[in-house]
Design a protein around this motif. Structure first.
Motif, PDB file in Angstrom:
ATOM      1  N   ARG A 190       0.851  -1.200   0.000  1.00  0.00           N
ATOM      2  CA  ARG A 190       0.000   0.000   0.000  1.00  0.00           C
ATOM      3  C   ARG A 190       0.879   1.241   0.000  1.00  0.00           C
ATOM      4  O   ARG A 190       1.834   1.342   0.785  1.00  0.00           O
ATOM      5  N   HIS A 191       0.553   2.169  -0.881  1.00  0.00           N
ATOM      6  CA  HIS A 191       1.347   3.389  -0.985  1.00  0.00           C
ATOM      7  C   HIS A 191       1.157   4.229   0.266  1.00  0.00           C
ATOM      8  O   HIS A 191       0.019   4.476   0.709  1.00  0.00           O
ATOM      9  N   PRO A 192       2.254   4.684   0.893  1.00  0.00           N
ATOM     10  CA  PRO A 192       2.116   5.402   2.172  1.00  0.00           C
ATOM     11  C   PRO A 192       1.393   6.742   2.043  1.00  0.00           C
ATOM     12  O   PRO A 192       0.839   7.235   3.036  1.00  0.00           O
ATOM     13  N   LYS A 193       1.390   7.365   0.881  1.00  0.00           N
ATOM     14  CA  LYS A 193       0.757   8.687   0.731  1.00  0.00           C
ATOM     15  C   LYS A 193      -0.644   8.586   0.135  1.00  0.00           C
ATOM     16  O   LYS A 193      -1.597   9.141   0.675  1.00  0.00           O
ATOM     17  N   THR A 194      -0.782   7.885  -0.983  1.00  0.00           N
ATOM     18  CA  THR A 194      -2.085   7.824  -1.645  1.00  0.00           C
ATOM     19  C   THR A 194      -3.017   6.787  -1.037  1.00  0.00           C
ATOM     20  O   THR A 194      -4.243   6.892  -1.180  1.00  0.00           O
ATOM     21  N   GLY A 195      -2.470   5.775  -0.381  1.00  0.00           N
ATOM     22  CA  GLY A 195      -3.301   4.712   0.168  1.00  0.00           C
ATOM     23  C   GLY A 195      -3.747   3.693  -0.857  1.00  0.00           C
ATOM     24  O   GLY A 195      -4.519   2.784  -0.531  1.00  0.00           O
ATOM     25  N   LEU A 196      -3.280   3.805  -2.113  1.00  0.00           N
ATOM     26  CA  LEU A 196      -3.659   2.855  -3.157  1.00  0.00           C
ATOM     27  C   LEU A 196      -2.813   1.591  -3.061  1.00  0.00           C
ATOM     28  O   LEU A 196      -1.703   1.610  -2.508  1.00  0.00           O
ATOM     29  N   PHE A 197      -3.322   0.509  -3.627  1.00  0.00           N
ATOM     30  CA  PHE A 197      -2.695  -0.796  -3.470  1.00  0.00           C
ATOM     31  C   PHE A 197      -1.982  -1.223  -4.750  1.00  0.00           C
ATOM     32  O   PHE A 197      -2.409  -0.900  -5.870  1.00  0.00           O
ATOM     33  N   THR A 198      -0.890  -1.982  -4.552  1.00  0.00           N
ATOM     34  CA  THR A 198      -0.177  -2.673  -5.625  1.00  0.00           C
ATOM     35  C   THR A 198      -0.165  -4.162  -5.296  1.00  0.00           C
ATOM     36  O   THR A 198       0.259  -4.555  -4.207  1.00  0.00           O
ATOM     37  N   LEU A 199      -0.637  -4.973  -6.231  1.00  0.00           N
ATOM     38  CA  LEU A 199      -0.722  -6.422  -6.031  1.00  0.00           C
ATOM     39  C   LEU A 199       0.250  -7.124  -6.962  1.00  0.00           C
ATOM     40  O   LEU A 199       0.424  -6.721  -8.121  1.00  0.00           O
ATOM     41  N   GLN A 200       0.868  -8.192  -6.465  1.00  0.00           N
ATOM     42  CA  GLN A 200       1.737  -9.046  -7.266  1.00  0.00           C
ATOM     43  C   GLN A 200       1.370 -10.502  -7.005  1.00  0.00           C
ATOM     44  O   GLN A 200       1.099 -10.884  -5.866  1.00  0.00           O
ATOM     45  N   SER A 201       1.373 -11.284  -8.077  1.00  0.00           N
ATOM     46  CA  SER A 201       1.052 -12.705  -7.963  1.00  0.00           C
ATOM     47  C   SER A 201       1.961 -13.474  -8.910  1.00  0.00           C
ATOM     48  O   SER A 201       1.913 -13.269 -10.129  1.00  0.00           O
ATOM     49  N   GLU A 202       2.801 -14.363  -8.339  1.00  0.00           N
ATOM     50  CA  GLU A 202       3.736 -15.162  -9.134  1.00  0.00           C
ATOM     51  C   GLU A 202       3.197 -16.583  -9.254  1.00  0.00           C
ATOM     52  O   GLU A 202       2.914 -17.240  -8.253  1.00  0.00           O
ATOM     53  N   LEU A 203       3.059 -17.042 -10.503  1.00  0.00           N
ATOM     54  CA  LEU A 203       2.478 -18.358 -10.766  1.00  0.00           C
ATOM     55  C   LEU A 203       3.567 -19.375 -11.072  1.00  0.00           C
ATOM     56  O   LEU A 203       4.466 -19.114 -11.876  1.00  0.00           O
ATOM     57  N   THR A 204       3.482 -20.559 -10.433  1.00  0.00           N
ATOM     58  CA  THR A 204       4.368 -21.688 -10.699  1.00  0.00           C
ATOM     59  C   THR A 204       3.500 -22.904 -11.004  1.00  0.00           C
ATOM     60  O   THR A 204       2.574 -23.217 -10.249  1.00  0.00           O
ATOM     61  N   VAL A 205       3.813 -23.592 -12.100  1.00  0.00           N
ATOM     62  CA  VAL A 205       3.021 -24.758 -12.503  1.00  0.00           C
ATOM     63  C   VAL A 205       3.956 -25.925 -12.798  1.00  0.00           C
ATOM     64  O   VAL A 205       5.144 -25.747 -13.076  1.00  0.00           O
ATOM     65  N   ILE A 206       3.400 -27.132 -12.730  1.00  0.00           N
ATOM     66  CA  ILE A 206       4.102 -28.357 -13.128  1.00  0.00           C
ATOM     67  C   ILE A 206       3.294 -28.965 -14.265  1.00  0.00           C
ATOM     68  O   ILE A 206       2.302 -29.671 -14.024  1.00  0.00           O
ATOM     69  N   PRO A 207       3.665 -28.697 -15.504  1.00  0.00           N
ATOM     70  CA  PRO A 207       2.892 -29.259 -16.621  1.00  0.00           C
ATOM     71  C   PRO A 207       2.947 -30.786 -16.608  1.00  0.00           C
ATOM     72  O   PRO A 207       3.992 -31.382 -16.353  1.00  0.00           O
TER      73      PRO A 207
END
Length: 410
Positions: A190-207
């Protein structure tokens, strides 16, 4: 009333002009009416109507709000005050928030008293939102390997409120993390000034082996507030490589498959690492009627054990795989009459060993002869020197005697 009179009355009513439709009430963006939960976009103006408020001043009403900007209930009146830049009461009694923000989330209540003394109340629960930019997949993989964990990429969404969620899809279907074939590592900042959020999602798969050779992956952002459309990334298509399966093969001890009669022989079937494999053996093209086992052990081989061996690996969901054949040769050991050097007849690698031993012995004999000759010469040299010295002394004694005899003659 007869049927004629009724029909005449209906015709008269239809001939009467309809009352004009009242013009729509003009409201600023975000204006609402009634008791309800509402949402407003961050940075946009918001108007909250106060039901029952007199249309003309003087007005008897008050607004009470409890939001992130207040520690308790804040009261606003039509007379205005220090909160005009944040929220102020309009001449018609509505409440205006010029630019709603995250701190304006909370409860708003209005109480209005008409000129006849009738009291009307209004209440609103306000939530705000900010739609982030379109999510994207960064650091995408170029290819995947079947049967092993692979990182597909990282999905990123920036500048949203509330936080929302990121979801992965494969060939249009949602991917549900199960900790086995699909796993996801998420991070929320969360940005300390604007309060907006940043999301990250890392995907790992086993084909899975034998699965889709060119799967398509995408990611979507689902807002935290309902009735908001999900945002999708551009899809990425990857290539899945199947690992080259290791061939089934038979390892022989001793190497080469040559073993003496009565010796020990070990045949081991090496296969890919799969616990559900069953190993069967074949000798000279005929299956051996023995329980499945990866190792054949012969403690004392016999002549009938000689032949061609192969193993077959079977799996419930795969076709059987047979190894290349190996040859087992049973040999006998025998001694012949010793020859000049007293050595028997040897075959194979024994001849090479004997030749090497003979070469070493011959070299040692020649070296001994050379050393003996050198020592003999050294011992002989002093003896020759002593003989020469004795001869020189005898010659010296003979010469004076001859001189005296010649001098004493007549």
């Amino acid at each position: 009333m007869n049927s004629y009179s009724l029909t005449h009355l209906v015709l008269v009513l239809l001939a009467l002009p309809f009352p004009p439709t009242p013009p729509p009430l003009y409201c600023l963006p975000g204006a609402v009416g009634g008791d309800r939960n509402i949402t407003a976009r961050i940075g946009k103006p918001l108007v909250l109507n106060c039901r029952g408020a007199p249309k003309k001043p003087p007005q008897q009403l008050e607004w009470k709000l409890n939001t992130g900007r207040t520690e308790a209930w804040k009261v606003l009146s039509p007379q205005g005050g220090s909160w005009d830049s944040v929220a102020r009461v309009l001449p018609n009694g509505s409440l205006l928030l010029p630019a709603v923000g995250i701190q304006d989330e909370g409860t708003f209540r209005c109480r209005a008293t008409s000129r006849k003394g009738k009291e009307t109340r209004s209440a609103y629960q306000v939530r705000v939102y900010q739609t982030p930019g379109k999510p994207e997949i960064i650091n995408p993989a170029s290819e995947l390997m079947a049967g092993v964990p692979n990182k597909v990429g990282t999905c990123v969404s920036e500048g949203g409120y509330p936080a929302g969620t990121l979801n992965w899809h494969s060939d249009g279907k949602p991917l549900i993390p199960d900790g086995k074939g699909v796993s996801v590592e998420e991070e929320t900042r969360r940005h300390p000034k604007t309060g907006l959020f940043t999301l990250q999602s890392e995907l790992t798969v086993i084909p899975a082996q034998g699965g889709a050779p060119h799967p398509t992956f995408s990611c979507s952002f689902s807002p935290g507030l309902p009735r908001r459309r999900a945002l999708h990334t551009a899809p990425i298509q990857l290539t899945v490589w199947e690992p080259v399966p290791r061939e089934v093969q038979v390892m022989v001890q001793p190497e080469g498959g040559k073993v003496v009669l009565g010796g020990t022989l070990t045949l081991t079937c090496e296969t890919p690492a799969q616990s559900s494999l069953q190993i069967h053996w074949i000798k000279d093209g005929i299956p051996l009627h023995i329980p499945p086992t990866p190792v054949l052990l012969f403690h004392k081989v016999k002549l009938e054990d000689q032949g061609t061996y192969s193993c077959v690996a079977t799996h419930p969901s795969h076709e059987p795989q047979e190894s290349p054949a190996v040859h087992v040769i049973i040999g006998e050991t025998s001694l012949q009459t010793p020859g000049i050097l007293g050595l028997g007849s040897l075959e194979g690698q024994g001849l090479g060993t004997v030749a090497l031993a003979l070469g070493i012995l011959g070299g040692l004999g020649i070296a001994a002869l050379l050393i003996g000759a050198i020592m003999w010469r050294r011992q002989k040299a002093p003896e020759n020197q002593e003989e020469e010295e004795e001869r020189a002394e005898l010659n010296q004694s003979v010469e004076p005697e001859a001189a005296e005899s010649s001098a004493g003659g007549p």
